[in-house]
Design a protein around this motif. Sequence first.
Motif, PDB file in Angstrom:
ATOM      1  N   UNK A  14       0.824  -1.204   0.000  1.00  0.00           N
ATOM      2  CA  UNK A  14       0.000   0.000   0.000  1.00  0.00           C
ATOM      3  C   UNK A  14       0.862   1.259   0.000  1.00  0.00           C
ATOM      4  N   UNK A  15       1.912   1.266   0.821  1.00  0.00           N
ATOM      5  CA  UNK A  15       2.802   2.431   0.848  1.00  0.00           C
ATOM      6  C   UNK A  15       3.459   2.635  -0.510  1.00  0.00           C
ATOM      7  N   UNK A  16       3.915   1.553  -1.104  1.00  0.00           N
ATOM      8  CA  UNK A  16       4.577   1.649  -2.406  1.00  0.00           C
ATOM      9  C   UNK A  16       3.641   2.230  -3.463  1.00  0.00           C
ATOM     10  N   UNK A  17       2.396   1.746  -3.476  1.00  0.00           N
ATOM     11  CA  UNK A  17       1.441   2.217  -4.471  1.00  0.00           C
ATOM     12  C   UNK A  17       1.075   3.677  -4.228  1.00  0.00           C
ATOM     13  N   UNK A  18       0.807   4.024  -2.979  1.00  0.00           N
ATOM     14  CA  UNK A  18       0.376   5.391  -2.700  1.00  0.00           C
ATOM     15  C   UNK A  18       1.484   6.403  -2.970  1.00  0.00           C
ATOM     16  N   UNK A  19       2.735   5.973  -2.846  1.00  0.00           N
ATOM     17  CA  UNK A  19       3.852   6.858  -3.198  1.00  0.00           C
ATOM     18  C   UNK A  19       3.815   7.223  -4.678  1.00  0.00           C
ATOM     19  N   UNK A  20       3.248   6.343  -5.491  1.00  0.00           N
ATOM     20  CA  UNK A  20       3.276   6.533  -6.934  1.00  0.00           C
ATOM     21  C   UNK A  20       2.183   7.455  -7.455  1.00  0.00           C
ATOM     22  N   UNK A  21       1.061   7.564  -6.703  1.00  0.00           N
ATOM     23  CA  UNK A  21      -0.129   8.176  -7.289  1.00  0.00           C
ATOM     24  C   UNK A  21      -0.277   9.644  -6.899  1.00  0.00           C
ATOM     25  N   UNK A  22      -0.659  10.464  -7.875  1.00  0.00           N
ATOM     26  CA  UNK A  22      -0.976  11.877  -7.673  1.00  0.00           C
ATOM     27  C   UNK A  22      -2.070  12.259  -8.662  1.00  0.00           C
ATOM     28  N   UNK A  23      -3.299  12.371  -8.153  1.00  0.00           N
ATOM     29  CA  UNK A  23      -4.418  12.717  -9.022  1.00  0.00           C
ATOM     30  C   UNK A  23      -5.497  13.357  -8.174  1.00  0.00           C
ATOM     31  N   UNK A  24      -6.235  14.286  -8.752  1.00  0.00           N
ATOM     32  CA  UNK A  24      -7.250  15.018  -7.992  1.00  0.00           C
ATOM     33  C   UNK A  24      -8.389  14.135  -7.536  1.00  0.00           C
ATOM     34  N   UNK A  25      -8.551  12.960  -8.153  1.00  0.00           N
ATOM     35  CA  UNK A  25      -9.626  12.054  -7.761  1.00  0.00           C
ATOM     36  C   UNK A  25      -9.103  10.794  -7.066  1.00  0.00           C
ATOM     37  N   UNK A  26      -7.896  10.887  -6.539  1.00  0.00           N
ATOM     38  CA  UNK A  26      -7.320   9.826  -5.709  1.00  0.00           C
ATOM     39  C   UNK A  26      -6.850  10.473  -4.414  1.00  0.00           C
ATOM     40  N   UNK A  27      -7.203   9.877  -3.287  1.00  0.00           N
ATOM     41  CA  UNK A  27      -6.833  10.449  -1.993  1.00  0.00           C
ATOM     42  C   UNK A  27      -5.320  10.641  -1.925  1.00  0.00           C
ATOM     43  N   UNK A  28      -4.921  11.827  -1.491  1.00  0.00           N
ATOM     44  CA  UNK A  28      -3.501  12.185  -1.503  1.00  0.00           C
ATOM     45  C   UNK A  28      -2.741  11.529  -0.360  1.00  0.00           C
ATOM     46  N   UNK A  29      -1.649  10.907  -0.709  1.00  0.00           N
ATOM     47  CA  UNK A  29      -0.741  10.289   0.260  1.00  0.00           C
ATOM     48  C   UNK A  29       0.144  11.368   0.870  1.00  0.00           C
ATOM     49  N   UNK A  30       0.168  11.435   2.205  1.00  0.00           N
ATOM     50  CA  UNK A  30       1.021  12.397   2.899  1.00  0.00           C
ATOM     51  C   UNK A  30       2.339  11.753   3.304  1.00  0.00           C
ATOM     52  N   UNK A  31       2.263  10.559   3.828  1.00  0.00           N
ATOM     53  CA  UNK A  31       3.475   9.865   4.257  1.00  0.00           C
ATOM     54  C   UNK A  31       3.123   8.620   5.047  1.00  0.00           C
ATOM     55  N   UNK A  32       4.149   7.999   5.608  1.00  0.00           N
ATOM     56  CA  UNK A  32       3.946   6.775   6.376  1.00  0.00           C
ATOM     57  C   UNK A  32       5.020   6.661   7.435  1.00  0.00           C
ATOM     58  N   UNK A  33       4.689   5.955   8.499  1.00  0.00           N
ATOM     59  CA  UNK A  33       5.667   5.549   9.509  1.00  0.00           C
ATOM     60  C   UNK A  33       5.951   4.071   9.261  1.00  0.00           C
ATOM     61  N   UNK A  34       7.157   3.759   8.870  1.00  0.00           N
ATOM     62  CA  UNK A  34       7.504   2.384   8.511  1.00  0.00           C
ATOM     63  C   UNK A  34       8.525   1.777   9.452  1.00  0.00           C
ATOM     64  N   UNK A  35       8.879   2.510  10.501  1.00  0.00           N
ATOM     65  CA  UNK A  35       9.862   2.003  11.449  1.00  0.00           C
ATOM     66  C   UNK A  35       9.160   1.488  12.701  1.00  0.00           C
ATOM     67  N   UNK A  36       9.567   0.321  13.194  1.00  0.00           N
ATOM     68  CA  UNK A  36       8.966  -0.199  14.422  1.00  0.00           C
ATOM     69  C   UNK A  36       9.167   0.792  15.560  1.00  0.00           C
ATOM     70  N   UNK A  37       8.257   0.859  16.526  1.00  0.00           N
ATOM     71  CA  UNK A  37       7.162  -0.109  16.684  1.00  0.00           C
ATOM     72  C   UNK A  37       5.857   0.342  16.059  1.00  0.00           C
TER      73      UNK A  37
END
Length: 531
Positions: free
Chosen positions: A300-323
């Motif tokens: 999901x993170x990989x895909x959302x990093x790729x997408x930028x469109x006015x009709x797709x919810x905008x990805x802000x970022x992610x926390x990928x480090x434990x915990x």
Amino acid sequence: MAAESRGSRGASPPPPPSSAGGGAAGRRRKAEAYAEVLRRIRAGGYGGGRPELEDELWAHFQGLPARYALDVNVERVEDVLLHKQLLEQAHEPMNGLVFDVHPSQVVTLEENTGFESSTSFKQEEQDPQCSAFASRDQRPLHEIIFACDDKPKLLSQLTSLLGELGLNIQEAHAYSTSDGYSLDIFVVEGWEYEVDILRNSLRKGVDKIKYRAWPLVQSMSARIDHQPLEVSPSSDFVQIPVDAADVWEVDPRLLKFEQKLASGSFGDLYHGTYCSQDVAIKVLKPERVSVDMLREFAQEVYIMKKVRHKNVVQFIGACTRPPILCIVTEFMHGGSIFDFLYNRRGSFQLPDVIRIASDVSKGMNYLHQINIVHRDLKTANLLMDDQVVKVADFGVARVKDQSGVMTAETGTYRWMAPEVIEHLPYDHRADVFSFGIVLWELLTGKLPYEDMTPLQAAVAVVQKDLRPTIAADTHPMLADLLQRCWQKDPALRPTFAEIVDILNSIKEVVRSSGHHKRQSGRSHSGRRRGC
């Protein structure tokens, strides 16, 4: 917390319910403690000007057992406010286990009675010649307070941590809140250095406890950290490099959780802020993390990093480090179309249906152009805000491999294409089938196959070619589009590029004809074969 407090769990067994102030007596004691603390807050300028503080303070006392009201020193308002603050911080998933440490008291052992009396540091410093405080009996004490989601063995882990730091526990008070959190308060002696050094040592130990609570994440993180970004068609698993230079990596300290919007088996969704921006935060539950969940999270993170469109919810970022594992996206104030239709009992006029369908088809056309198949298109994953609708939730989305087809069942039965239900190879046109079901929902305001269970509906779609009933008063161009979208043969379904053009044509026809009548279509789902 006064030295003579009772009801500790750890140093000594808790008192029976009657002595702990249970029942009516306990409720009365909570009310009395609340009233006294509130009075002192108003008199002492502890931020009592906030109108919501009264409710927050009342909830604080009501959420803790009655013995907390007996134990706490209501004269020390700052202690109560600190306990309240720590519990609030513990509710935020990014914080987890939180703590505070500060000097407490100097205690003297009176040999004749064995009774511990206490005085503040300031009192002892002002009267160093006081005969009651012989230097050999003076012991610097510290109060350490932990707050966390109440977990098994947590108390033993905390006491072990204190022992590792060479601290002797003089008092221990452990309280479980009504919503599943714990407030653990220790009075310790044996620390001869600066408080800041103790705080840093505790922080390292707390981080270890957090890290041990996420063994699967720890293992997966080690794999992700040392492998390049790649898509593996055979495993459908994308490995994300976790690098400080990644601009999408979110600093969890900048996240503020405000309201839980939804809770599922494997994660929770919150409304919050990130750098003062309204955001939605999807957090995985650590106790439910599995290798499969981590694969979906990485995908999901990989895909959302790729997408930028006015009709797709905008990805802000992610926390990928434990915990902590979470995904941060823009917040859509209008909520989901599913919630609007079925929980708020809303409905759409025909022009709105066309506008929403156009937004969805534009977003989906963009995703298909960059080879992303959503695989779970439904009204619950369509979010509204400011007259715009956006496609959301890429938890099961995938990047097509070179063959352009995928297998394995995914998605939600009521919206699922027959080839997906049957575990046959499928491609992006499975999303088109789901879009047809969504369009029918927008027109009718009804749940697809509402008189069936999801499994019954899936069997009927495959074995009986079942489709929702198209109402007689449905605009003929829309009726034709519905039938084309849910054709059994995927090759006969239109692409989203074609759907965008079709909807533009329908919009012009509706506008010129002045046909703004809402489609009724309120009949139950029934049988309708595609042409």
